[in-house]
Design a protein around this motif. Structure first.
Motif, PDB file in Angstrom:
ATOM      1  N   VAL A   1       0.840  -1.205   0.000  1.00 33.74           N
ATOM      2  CA  VAL A   1       0.000   0.000   0.000  1.00 33.74           C
ATOM      3  C   VAL A   1       0.872   1.251   0.000  1.00 33.74           C
ATOM      4  O   VAL A   1       0.587   2.235  -0.729  1.00 33.74           O
ATOM      5  CB  VAL A   1      -0.927  -0.018   1.239  1.00 33.74           C
ATOM      6  N   ARG A   2       1.944   1.228   0.779  1.00 30.20           N
ATOM      7  CA  ARG A   2       2.837   2.396   0.838  1.00 30.20           C
ATOM      8  C   ARG A   2       3.450   2.679  -0.535  1.00 30.20           C
ATOM      9  O   ARG A   2       3.474   3.832  -0.994  1.00 30.20           O
ATOM     10  CB  ARG A   2       3.942   2.140   1.865  1.00 30.20           C
ATOM     11  N   ALA A   3       3.948   1.632  -1.158  1.00 29.12           N
ATOM     12  CA  ALA A   3       4.594   1.843  -2.461  1.00 29.12           C
ATOM     13  C   ALA A   3       3.599   2.407  -3.470  1.00 29.12           C
ATOM     14  O   ALA A   3       3.898   3.367  -4.204  1.00 29.12           O
ATOM     15  CB  ALA A   3       5.171   0.518  -2.948  1.00 29.12           C
ATOM     16  N   ARG A   4       2.393   1.855  -3.502  1.00 27.31           N
ATOM     17  CA  ARG A   4       1.403   2.333  -4.467  1.00 27.31           C
ATOM     18  C   ARG A   4       0.967   3.766  -4.151  1.00 27.31           C
ATOM     19  O   ARG A   4       0.761   4.582  -5.050  1.00 27.31           O
ATOM     20  CB  ARG A   4       0.192   1.405  -4.461  1.00 27.31           C
ATOM     21  N   SER A   5       0.802   4.042  -2.854  1.00 26.21           N
ATOM     22  CA  SER A   5       0.346   5.398  -2.495  1.00 26.21           C
ATOM     23  C   SER A   5       1.402   6.429  -2.873  1.00 26.21           C
ATOM     24  O   SER A   5       1.069   7.543  -3.300  1.00 26.21           O
ATOM     25  CB  SER A   5       0.037   5.463  -1.008  1.00 26.21           C
TER      26      SER A   5
ATOM     27  N   ARG B   1       3.546   6.210  -5.334  1.00 30.33           N
ATOM     28  CA  ARG B   1       3.501   6.390  -6.787  1.00 30.33           C
ATOM     29  C   ARG B   1       2.294   7.265  -7.172  1.00 30.33           C
ATOM     30  O   ARG B   1       2.393   8.139  -8.034  1.00 30.33           O
ATOM     31  CB  ARG B   1       3.406   5.028  -7.477  1.00 30.33           C
ATOM     32  N   ALA B   2       1.184   7.025  -6.472  1.00 32.27           N
ATOM     33  CA  ALA B   2      -0.011   7.830  -6.739  1.00 32.27           C
ATOM     34  C   ALA B   2       0.232   9.291  -6.365  1.00 32.27           C
ATOM     35  O   ALA B   2      -0.238  10.215  -7.066  1.00 32.27           O
ATOM     36  CB  ALA B   2      -1.196   7.275  -5.951  1.00 32.27           C
TER      37      ALA B   2
ATOM     38  N   LEU C   1      -0.179  12.266  -9.001  1.00 35.25           N
ATOM     39  CA  LEU C   1      -1.177  13.310  -8.723  1.00 35.25           C
ATOM     40  C   LEU C   1      -0.509  14.689  -8.714  1.00 35.25           C
ATOM     41  O   LEU C   1      -1.069  15.670  -9.234  1.00 35.25           O
ATOM     42  CB  LEU C   1      -1.834  13.019  -7.377  1.00 35.25           C
ATOM     43  N   GLU C   2       0.672  14.763  -8.159  1.00 35.59           N
ATOM     44  CA  GLU C   2       1.357  16.054  -8.104  1.00 35.59           C
ATOM     45  C   GLU C   2       1.788  16.507  -9.490  1.00 35.59           C
ATOM     46  O   GLU C   2       1.702  17.695  -9.831  1.00 35.59           O
ATOM     47  CB  GLU C   2       2.544  15.962  -7.151  1.00 35.59           C
TER      48      GLU C   2
ATOM     49  N   GLY D   1       3.007  12.765   0.549  1.00 33.72           N
ATOM     50  CA  GLY D   1       2.009  13.425  -0.285  1.00 33.72           C
ATOM     51  C   GLY D   1       0.574  13.162   0.147  1.00 33.72           C
ATOM     52  O   GLY D   1       0.308  12.524   1.170  1.00 33.72           O
ATOM     53  N   LEU D   2      -0.315  13.642  -0.685  1.00 32.63           N
ATOM     54  CA  LEU D   2      -1.738  13.662  -0.332  1.00 32.63           C
ATOM     55  C   LEU D   2      -2.336  12.262  -0.237  1.00 32.63           C
ATOM     56  O   LEU D   2      -3.091  11.975   0.690  1.00 32.63           O
ATOM     57  CB  LEU D   2      -2.495  14.491  -1.394  1.00 32.63           C
ATOM     58  N   VAL D   3      -1.991  11.406  -1.165  1.00 35.97           N
ATOM     59  CA  VAL D   3      -2.617  10.079  -1.188  1.00 35.97           C
ATOM     60  C   VAL D   3      -2.192   9.275   0.043  1.00 35.97           C
ATOM     61  O   VAL D   3      -3.028   8.661   0.723  1.00 35.97           O
ATOM     62  CB  VAL D   3      -2.237   9.332  -2.485  1.00 35.97           C
ATOM     63  N   THR D   4      -0.901   9.283   0.319  1.00 36.57           N
ATOM     64  CA  THR D   4      -0.420   8.525   1.478  1.00 36.57           C
ATOM     65  C   THR D   4      -1.063   9.038   2.766  1.00 36.57           C
ATOM     66  O   THR D   4      -1.528   8.255   3.604  1.00 36.57           O
ATOM     67  CB  THR D   4       1.114   8.657   1.559  1.00 36.57           C
ATOM     68  N   ARG D   5      -1.093  10.330   2.889  1.00 41.63           N
ATOM     69  CA  ARG D   5      -1.691  10.909   4.104  1.00 41.63           C
ATOM     70  C   ARG D   5      -3.185  10.636   4.156  1.00 41.63           C
ATOM     71  O   ARG D   5      -3.769  10.421   5.219  1.00 41.63           O
ATOM     72  CB  ARG D   5      -1.403  12.408   4.146  1.00 41.63           C
TER      73      ARG D   5
END
Lengths: 268, 165
Positions: free
Chosen positions: A232-236, A238-239, A243-244, B25-29
């Protein structure tokens, strides 16, 4: 010897003489007979003396052997340091080697063993040992003294066992044996019986309830959760990056290169 | 004497190990916050169900039920505030943050927030969420990935990888 024998002896002496001295031989006949008688008497006397001496010696030896004095003397001799020193010297010297060589050369041990094995002596000894419960007593003594445990520990700690097991496992014969065992019906029947037995499931229950197993399962569960969280951490992340980039493109801002370094780690 | 542009406690010490922390970043948070929200609501659900079952047996009057609902609402708010403020002020990591290996800390020195700042950050988060979560959008474009609530509370969110055991 009879009279016939004496006449033959005299006749033979006459025949041995030359023809001119036959008269002299006839004249010496009584002397010859007397000499012969004397010889026979001497032989009889020597024989009688020898028999008497032998009987006397035997009687003497018997008397000596039966006497207390001889026993005491023998005890003193055996107990004396002299005998001990003599035996020590004999054992230290080449006598032992010579005896051993002779025993080997004449196959003494083989002959003794052959005699024992072919005769009834061994059977009798074994029967007596069995009747006296010797095997059970030996087994009791071995078990009581912890010899079995010591032997097992020694065997288990030895490198020889590992080498032997490794050699056995690596051998083609073991492989063939294992294949035959795996393909045999005996294994299937054994597995079926095991699965049907209540003791097996009790054992499984005991193992499943043991702290070591529950701890291992817990660790496995935590490890799995860590693995999922890592994914989950790795995918988040990358997301986040995607997104940025999209936000900066939409706002027509330059893409952010390297992020500035963060604050120092928490001192705690 | 000119003042250094970088706060003293942020200046790299020669002997200090190089930091590998990065801003999150936003998604992780957002995922971490979702985990926290799930935990908060799960605990609240367990408590509310237990209390509701007890009240169903006791069969209180309507007034008592209304009062219980009000108390439950207040308790929920207090529980939520206590959850975030406590974790941010102590370890800097809520359970959701720990799962995602991120940490809330002060922007100037990396230490945990004071309780007052934590409370301020939580209130600012609520304000950020009111205009359709627009207050969180600066995270996407800010160089330190700070939202409006971070700027108000002086905080940042950084990675906090767990050391190998």
């Amino acid at each position: 010897m009879g009279k016939g024998g004496q006449a033959d002896e005299a006749g033979a002496e006459r025949a041995a003489m030359p023809g001119g001295s036959a008269l002299l031989a006839v004249a010496a006949l009584p002397a010859t007979g007397a000499l012969s008688l004397a010889r026979r008497a001497a032989r009889r006397t020597r024989r009688a003396v020898a028999d008497a001496a032998s009987e006397t010696a035997t009687a003497t030896v018997d008397a000596v052997l039966e006497s207390r004095t001889a026993e005491q003397l023998l005890g003193k001799v055996i107990g004396s340091p002299l005998v001990e020193r003599t035996l020590s010297r004999a054992l230290e010297g080449p006598l032992v080697e010579a005896l051993s060589r002779d025993m080997v050369r004449h196959a003494v041990l083989e002959r003794v063993a052959e005699t024992i094995l072919t005769g009834d002596a061994l059977e009798a000894v074994l029967e007596r040992a069995e009747a006296a419960e010797v095997p059970r007593r030996i087994a009791d003594r071995v078990l009581a003294d912890g010899i079995v445990e010591q032997t097992v520990a020694r065997v288990l700690e030895s490198a020889e066992l590992e080498r032997a097991v490794a050699a056995a496992l690596d051998s083609p014969a073991t492989e063939r044996l294992m294949v035959r065992v795996m393909e045999s019906r005996l294994l299937d029947e054994t597995v079926d019986r095991l699965l049907d037995s209540e003791e097996l499931w009790l054992l499984v229950q005991e193992i499943a309830d043991s702290p070591a197993v529950t701890d291992a399962i817990g660790r496995q569960g935590i490890g799995f959760a860590d693995q999922v969280a890592g994914g989950v951490r790795a995918r988040s992340r990358r997301a986040d990056a995607w997104l940025e980039r999209a936000a900066r493109r939409a706002l027509r801002r330059k893409p952010l290169g390297e992020l500035p370094p963060g604050p120092p780690p928490d001192p705690s | 004497m000119s003042r250094s542009p970088v706060p003293a406690r942020l200046q790299t010490q020669p002997s200090a190990p190089a930091t590998t922390q990065v801003y999150e970043g936003l998604v992780t948070r957002g995922i971490a916050f979702a985990v926290d929200a799930a935990l908060i609501n799960l605990a609240a659900l367990i408590v509310s169900v237990s209390v509701g079952l007890a009240l169903s047996v006791l069969d209180p009057s309507n007034n008592l039920e209304t009062a219980a609902l009000a108390v439950a609402g207040v308790a929920y708010v207090v529980w939520t505030i206590a959850y975030f403020v406590t974790f941010w002020s102590t370890t800097g990591q809520t359970p959701g943050n720990r799962l995602l290996q991120i940490r809330v800390c002060r922007a100037r020195d990396g230490e945990a927030l004071r309780p007052r700042k934590s409370l301020l950050r939580l209130g600012a988060m609520v304000l950020c969420a009111l205009p359709l979560f627009a207050g969180f959008l600066p995270i996407l474009v800010n160089s330190r990935r700070r939202g409006l609530h971070d700027m108000i509370a002086g905080s940042v969110v950084v990675s906090a990888p767990v050391e190998a055991r």
